[in-house]
Design an enzyme around this catalytic site. Structure first.
Site, PDB file in Angstrom:
ATOM      1  N   GLU A 111      51.348  49.914  55.864  1.00 18.99           N
ATOM      2  CA  GLU A 111      50.285  49.059  56.007  1.00 18.99           C
ATOM      3  C   GLU A 111      50.303  47.721  56.526  1.00 18.99           C
ATOM      4  O   GLU A 111      51.645  47.564  57.005  1.00 18.99           O
ATOM      5  CB  GLU A 111      49.782  48.656  54.484  1.00 18.99           C
ATOM      6  CG  GLU A 111      49.200  49.976  53.655  1.00 18.99           C
ATOM      7  CD  GLU A 111      49.316  49.491  52.406  1.00 18.99           C
ATOM      8  OE1 GLU A 111      48.956  48.259  51.842  1.00 18.99           O
ATOM      9  OE2 GLU A 111      49.157  50.202  51.359  1.00 18.99           O
ATOM     10  N   LYS A 113      50.790  43.623  57.172  1.00 16.51           N
ATOM     11  CA  LYS A 113      50.765  42.696  55.920  1.00 16.51           C
ATOM     12  C   LYS A 113      50.087  41.595  56.334  1.00 16.51           C
ATOM     13  O   LYS A 113      50.345  40.891  57.390  1.00 16.51           O
ATOM     14  CB  LYS A 113      52.424  42.224  56.082  1.00 16.51           C
ATOM     15  CG  LYS A 113      52.966  41.283  54.764  1.00 16.51           C
ATOM     16  CD  LYS A 113      54.329  41.077  54.812  1.00 16.51           C
ATOM     17  CE  LYS A 113      54.681  40.363  53.673  1.00 16.51           C
ATOM     18  NZ  LYS A 113      54.288  38.764  53.648  1.00 16.51           N
ATOM     19  N   ASP A 115      48.292  38.222  56.395  1.00  9.99           N
ATOM     20  CA  ASP A 115      48.655  36.661  55.944  1.00  9.99           C
ATOM     21  C   ASP A 115      47.829  35.993  55.401  1.00  9.99           C
ATOM     22  O   ASP A 115      46.811  35.018  56.246  1.00  9.99           O
ATOM     23  CB  ASP A 115      49.555  36.167  57.224  1.00  9.99           C
ATOM     24  CG  ASP A 115      50.535  35.029  57.027  1.00  9.99           C
ATOM     25  OD1 ASP A 115      50.785  35.081  55.765  1.00  9.99           O
ATOM     26  OD2 ASP A 115      50.847  34.488  57.868  1.00  9.99           O
ATOM     27  N   TYR A 222      44.752  46.243  48.808  1.00  8.49           N
ATOM     28  CA  TYR A 222      46.088  47.158  49.240  1.00  8.49           C
ATOM     29  C   TYR A 222      46.864  47.731  48.184  1.00  8.49           C
ATOM     30  O   TYR A 222      47.515  48.607  48.272  1.00  8.49           O
ATOM     31  CB  TYR A 222      47.154  46.422  50.180  1.00  8.49           C
ATOM     32  CG  TYR A 222      47.179  45.236  49.402  1.00  8.49           C
ATOM     33  CD1 TYR A 222      47.319  44.125  50.116  1.00  8.49           C
ATOM     34  CD2 TYR A 222      48.402  45.208  48.257  1.00  8.49           C
ATOM     35  CE1 TYR A 222      47.672  42.789  49.637  1.00  8.49           C
ATOM     36  CE2 TYR A 222      48.604  43.933  47.804  1.00  8.49           C
ATOM     37  CZ  TYR A 222      48.453  42.699  48.240  1.00  8.49           C
ATOM     38  OH  TYR A 222      48.867  41.629  48.005  1.00  8.49           O
ATOM     39  N   LYS A 309      58.999  42.370  58.661  1.00  9.77           N
ATOM     40  CA  LYS A 309      58.691  41.143  59.596  1.00  9.77           C
ATOM     41  C   LYS A 309      58.392  41.280  61.120  1.00  9.77           C
ATOM     42  O   LYS A 309      59.593  41.385  61.567  1.00  9.77           O
ATOM     43  CB  LYS A 309      59.150  39.670  59.000  1.00  9.77           C
ATOM     44  CG  LYS A 309      59.041  39.631  57.538  1.00  9.77           C
ATOM     45  CD  LYS A 309      57.601  38.533  57.461  1.00  9.77           C
ATOM     46  CE  LYS A 309      57.449  38.205  56.019  1.00  9.77           C
ATOM     47  NZ  LYS A 309      58.095  36.986  55.569  1.00  9.77           N
ATOM     48  N   CYS A 403      48.226   0.697  71.835  1.00 12.34           N
ATOM     49  CA  CYS A 403      47.255   1.892  71.946  1.00 12.34           C
ATOM     50  C   CYS A 403      47.200   2.245  73.502  1.00 12.34           C
ATOM     51  O   CYS A 403      46.978   1.234  74.237  1.00 12.34           O
ATOM     52  CB  CYS A 403      45.986   1.374  71.267  1.00 12.34           C
ATOM     53  SG  CYS A 403      44.648   2.499  71.738  1.00 12.34           S
ATOM     54  N   CYS A 406      43.495   0.825  74.547  1.00 12.68           N
ATOM     55  CA  CYS A 406      43.032  -0.463  74.468  1.00 12.68           C
ATOM     56  C   CYS A 406      44.003  -1.390  74.207  1.00 12.68           C
ATOM     57  O   CYS A 406      43.897  -2.556  74.208  1.00 12.68           O
ATOM     58  CB  CYS A 406      41.959  -0.983  73.356  1.00 12.68           C
ATOM     59  SG  CYS A 406      42.816  -1.069  71.658  1.00 12.68           S
ATOM     60  N   CYS A 421      45.687   2.765  65.632  1.00 13.69           N
ATOM     61  CA  CYS A 421      45.200   1.686  66.530  1.00 13.69           C
ATOM     62  C   CYS A 421      44.244   1.125  65.619  1.00 13.69           C
ATOM     63  O   CYS A 421      43.251   1.461  65.179  1.00 13.69           O
ATOM     64  CB  CYS A 421      44.398   2.222  67.714  1.00 13.69           C
ATOM     65  SG  CYS A 421      43.648   0.879  68.496  1.00 13.69           S
ATOM     66  N   CYS A 427      38.117  -0.445  70.121  1.00  9.29           N
ATOM     67  CA  CYS A 427      38.992   0.667  70.997  1.00  9.29           C
ATOM     68  C   CYS A 427      37.700   1.929  71.318  1.00  9.29           C
ATOM     69  O   CYS A 427      37.002   2.504  70.491  1.00  9.29           O
ATOM     70  CB  CYS A 427      39.930   1.146  70.032  1.00  9.29           C
ATOM     71  SG  CYS A 427      40.972   2.239  70.798  1.00  9.29           S
TER      72      CYS A 427
HETATM   73  P1  AMP Z   1      56.382  37.512  50.352  1.00  9.16           P
HETATM   74  O1  AMP Z   1      54.965  36.415  49.890  1.00  9.16           O
HETATM   75  O2  AMP Z   1      56.776  37.468  51.590  1.00  9.16           O
HETATM   76  O3  AMP Z   1      57.121  37.917  49.306  1.00  9.16           O
HETATM   77  O4  AMP Z   1      55.233  38.818  50.766  1.00  9.16           O
HETATM   78  C1  AMP Z   1      54.595  39.374  49.649  1.00  9.16           C
HETATM   79  C2  AMP Z   1      53.116  39.376  49.616  1.00  9.16           C
HETATM   80  O5  AMP Z   1      52.702  39.962  50.859  1.00  9.16           O
HETATM   81  C3  AMP Z   1      52.337  39.928  48.725  1.00  9.16           C
HETATM   82  O6  AMP Z   1      52.306  38.824  47.599  1.00  9.16           O
HETATM   83  C4  AMP Z   1      51.099  39.794  49.184  1.00  9.16           C
HETATM   84  O7  AMP Z   1      50.339  38.643  49.004  1.00  9.16           O
HETATM   85  C5  AMP Z   1      51.345  39.981  50.606  1.00  9.16           C
HETATM   86  N1  AMP Z   1      50.771  41.264  51.489  1.00  9.16           N
HETATM   87  C6  AMP Z   1      49.852  41.080  52.252  1.00  9.16           C
HETATM   88  N2  AMP Z   1      49.680  42.523  52.830  1.00  9.16           N
HETATM   89  C7  AMP Z   1      50.229  43.148  51.887  1.00  9.16           C
HETATM   90  C8  AMP Z   1      50.192  44.702  51.570  1.00  9.16           C
HETATM   91  N3  AMP Z   1      49.642  45.624  52.528  1.00  9.16           N
HETATM   92  N4  AMP Z   1      50.699  45.191  50.668  1.00  9.16           N
HETATM   93  C9  AMP Z   1      51.351  44.457  49.578  1.00  9.16           C
HETATM   94  N5  AMP Z   1      51.620  43.024  49.873  1.00  9.16           N
HETATM   95  C10 AMP Z   1      50.972  42.537  50.977  1.00  9.16           C
HETATM   96 ZN    ZN Z   2      43.088   1.458  70.651  1.00  9.37          ZN
END
Ligand code: AMP
Ligand code: ZN
Length: 665
Positions: A111, A113, A115, A222, A309, A403, A406, A421, A427
């Site tokens: 899957e 990951k 963010d 997920y 990663k 600045c 000005c 400033c 300004c």
């Molecule tokens: P970390 O915070 O780096 O330890 O990564 C773990 C976090 O990745 C989990 O708490 C999830 O919030 C996030 N995460 C994002 N995508 C997934 C996924 N497909 N499966 C599991 N965790 C995921």
């Molecule tokens: Zn200024």
């Protein structure tokens, strides 16, 4: 003709399906406009017949519940972190370990990951019960009211579902929405948010769920967690989640060997750039739940999953020049002007250096070869200097002392990272920025006047502050570039119309530092007019709900300036609204001052929203959860038994709708 109840039910069902088509399937079948009309219809029906409103009505998505303190909830199933790997070798090692520990064939689910901010959703009998943040993994914050506003989170499930389960996912803010939010912030002179991830997790902790509703957040799921889920593999879990109505990205793929896992990684390492949201790697999970059980957990993470990663993309290039920008508030931002270079599919020419400390910490100098990285941020950042390539005649960067616009000497307050400033009224970028903020959509919303025209007007010497707008004549603006008879007329009309904008928005428009929309509303409500506010002391100001020292000081500073006082006098003279209108005042009292109310159930004579407004208009506070600080619980029909129990336990008076209405007569 259907009964009202049937109509409400049918409309709710229809809107729910449209939400699902739009937010989960990304495949809308009606226009936004048609959707809005139907939503309005439902709102009206529900307002007239609150007794028929469904608990999970699509109208609830707009938020409105305010949470002061998020309740801590212990996770029934712990939310673990993930072990990380960074290379093929790491993954092969993991495979070897796994194969020693389990019997039989091993399959993997790959899957992406995502963010964002992790979230655990609990469903009972097909209804969303609770949404809790990861917190420390053992316990997190109850952010249900906020999560309910995220349209891809089903409030009610489809098809067959386990009677009770948790589902884990990630709340993300897609790039498009993030950029739009930032454009709006820049428009009102506020610092843009740094990256989508922090903005997503920050959004979950906003107190006003109506604010959260405005943010284009998404929830990607997920993992199903619980017992008797009726599935045997992770992949089946994803399929089931999708069938129940959750948004499960279809990048997820079954792999029968580590080689296939590596193919998946290679593919997404490139194609993740095409995704609408940020990803920072791949998560590989053992597919068979039985095997997952055998593998179990370490203290920190499941043994049956591994994150891989992605390497943040990096390039090196030459830093040609450091320039400095002055914002509306006078804040100075140093900018690195780079030799253009390709990075993650775009050409990078500039990077923010944030502030003097950042430059000093990395010892960044003009002429240096620097490493530029693009992570979650939209604006790339410089992460290091290649010292081997530093020219021999290189000199340390001297941060500017004056600045650039000005020439006023800059100041830097204790504890602040930014230089400012202080030439507030002299300004140019500050003057222009402040007027641009004044006319912006959420402030005075002056139609026919845009940011560029404001700059022209200032540069031509026609205006020096926002009060001068009200003296402009058509004859004065006609000679301006790109100004025709009609547009000049519209501009003057727009300015005239802004005299009707209510006091709280005028207060926001003034551009007092730290006084955003919400704070302006609070102040307007409390002080009722500008005189009272201008005379308020810091001690007085901090007694107002949600006003802290920082805001209080800024308000006092603003009104201490003689120049600002004169500008306000002029605005008043021109007829701008500097007090709450009679109509608003007539409905406001202090009768409920100091009292906190919790409202629950369905009401007869007023809707829940109206009831809350009545409480606030009469000086009371509305809270979403019962605590020892609650003064009254206003109980309507069908109030949940747990609320009643809690109120009784804490000895809180439970009153009826009629009791309440009698209070405020
Ligand atoms: P970390 O915070 O780096 O330890 O990564 C773990 C976090 O990745 C989990 O708490 C999830 O919030 C996030 N995460 C994002 N995508 C997934 C996924 N497909 N499966 C599991 N965790 C995921
Ligand atoms: Zn200024």
């Amino acid at each position: 003709m259907n009964t009202i109840q049937e109509q409400i039910k049918a409309l709710s069902e229809e809107l729910r399906q449209h939400n699902y088509n739009y937010y989960v399937l990304d495949n809308p079948t009606i226009s936004d406009y048609e959707f809005d009309i139907k939503l309005k219809q439902l709102q009206e029906l529900e307002a007239k017949h609150p007794e028929f409103a469904e608990a999970d009505s699509p109208t609830k998505r707009v938020g409105g519940e305010v949470t002061k303190n998020f309740e801590t909830v212990v996770h029934e199933h712990r939310m673990y972190s993930l072990d990380n790997s960074y290379s093929k070798e790491d993954l092969l090692d993991w495979e070897t370990r796994i194969k020693k520990m389990v019997d039989g064939e091993v399959q993997y689910v790959c899957e992406l990951k995502y963010d964002g901010a992790s979230i655990s959703l609990t469903y009972e009998n097909g209804m969303l019960l609770r949404a809790v943040t990861r917190g420390d993994g053992t316990q997190g914050d109850d952010v249900t009211a906020n999560v309910k506003t995220i349209k891809s989170v089903p409030l009610k499930l489809k098809g067959n579902y386990p009677p009770k389960f948790d589902i884990r996912g990630e709340i993300v803010l897609p790039f498009e929405g993030f950029n739009k939010m930032n454009e709006e912030r820049i428009e009102i002179g506020e610092e843009p948010y740094r990256n989508p991830r922090n903005t997503a997790s920050g959004s979950l902790k906003l107190q006003d769920s109506a604010e959260v509703a405005k943010r284009p957040l998404e929830c990607l799921l997920y993992n199903l967690t619980g017992t008797n889920l009726g599935v045997n593999t992770q992949f089946e879990g994803l399929v089931l989640a999708r069938q129940m109505g959750f948004k499960v990205p279809d990048a997820a793929k079954l792999a029968t060997s580590i080689d296939e896992v590596l193919e998946f990684i290679d593919y997404w390492n490139v194609h993740r750039r095409d995704l609408p949201y940020e990803t920072d790697g791949v998560v590989i999970k053992i597919n068979n739940l039985q095997q997952q059980d055998e593998l179990g957990y370490t203290a920190k993470a499941p043994r049956w999953a591994m994150a891989y990663k992605f390497k943040a993309e990096q390039v090196s290039t030459r830093l040609n020049e450091i320039t400095y920008q002055v914002g509306r508030t006078g804040a100075i931002t140093p900018v690195a002007n780079l030799e253009p270079v390709e990075l993650a599919g775009t050409t990078v020419k500039r990077a923010s250096l944030h502030n003097a400390d950042q430059i000093e910490k990395l010892d960044i100098r003009e002429g240096d070869e620097v490493f530029v990285e693009k992570g979650g941020e939209i604006i790339p950042k410089i992460i290091a200097v290649d010292l081997n390539k530093r020219p021999i005649d290189s000199q340390p960067t001297q941060y500017i002392t004056h600045c650039p616009e000005c020439q006023t000497e800059l100041v830097r307050q204790e504890g602040e990272a930014q230089h400012y400033c202080p030439n507030y009224n002299g300004c140019k970028p500050q003057i222009i920025g402040r007027i641009q903020h004044f006319i912006s959509r959420k402030a005075m919303d002056i139609e026919g006047l845009g940011g560029e025209t404001v700059a022209l007007l200032v540069n031509e010497g026609l205006i020096g502050n926002y009060s001068d707008l009200y003296e402009l004549t058509k004859e004065q603006v006609l000679p301006l570039e790109r100004m025709a008879e009609k547009s000049a007329e519209n501009l003057i009309k727009g300015i005239e119309a802004s005299k009707q904008i209510p006091f709280e928005r005028v207060l926001f428009a003034l551009g007092i530092r730290y006084v955003g929309e919400t704070v302006a509303k609070k102040l307007a409500k409390h002080y009722k007019n500008i005189e009272a506010l201008s005379q308020a002391t810091i001690i007085d100001l901090v007694t107002v709900d949600e006003i802290g020292n920082r805001i209080a000081e800024s308000v006092v500073d603003f009104f201490t300036s003689e120049e600002n006082r004169q500008i306000i006098e002029r605005l008043k003279h021109f007829g701008v609204q500097l007090a709450l209108s009679e109509a608003v005042l007539a409905n406001q009292t202090d009768k409920l001052k100091g009292q906190t109310f919790v409202v629950s159930g369905v009401f007869e004579t007023v809707s829940r929203t109206e009831l809350k407004k009545l409480i606030e208009d009469n000086g009371g506070k509305v809270s979403s959860s019962i605590s020892s600080k609650t003064s009254f619980l206003v109980a309507g029909d069908k109030m949940g038994p747990s609320k009643r129990e809690k109120a009784e336990k804490l000895n809180i008076s439970i009153i009826s709708e009629q009791d309440f209405l009698n209070f405020i007569i």
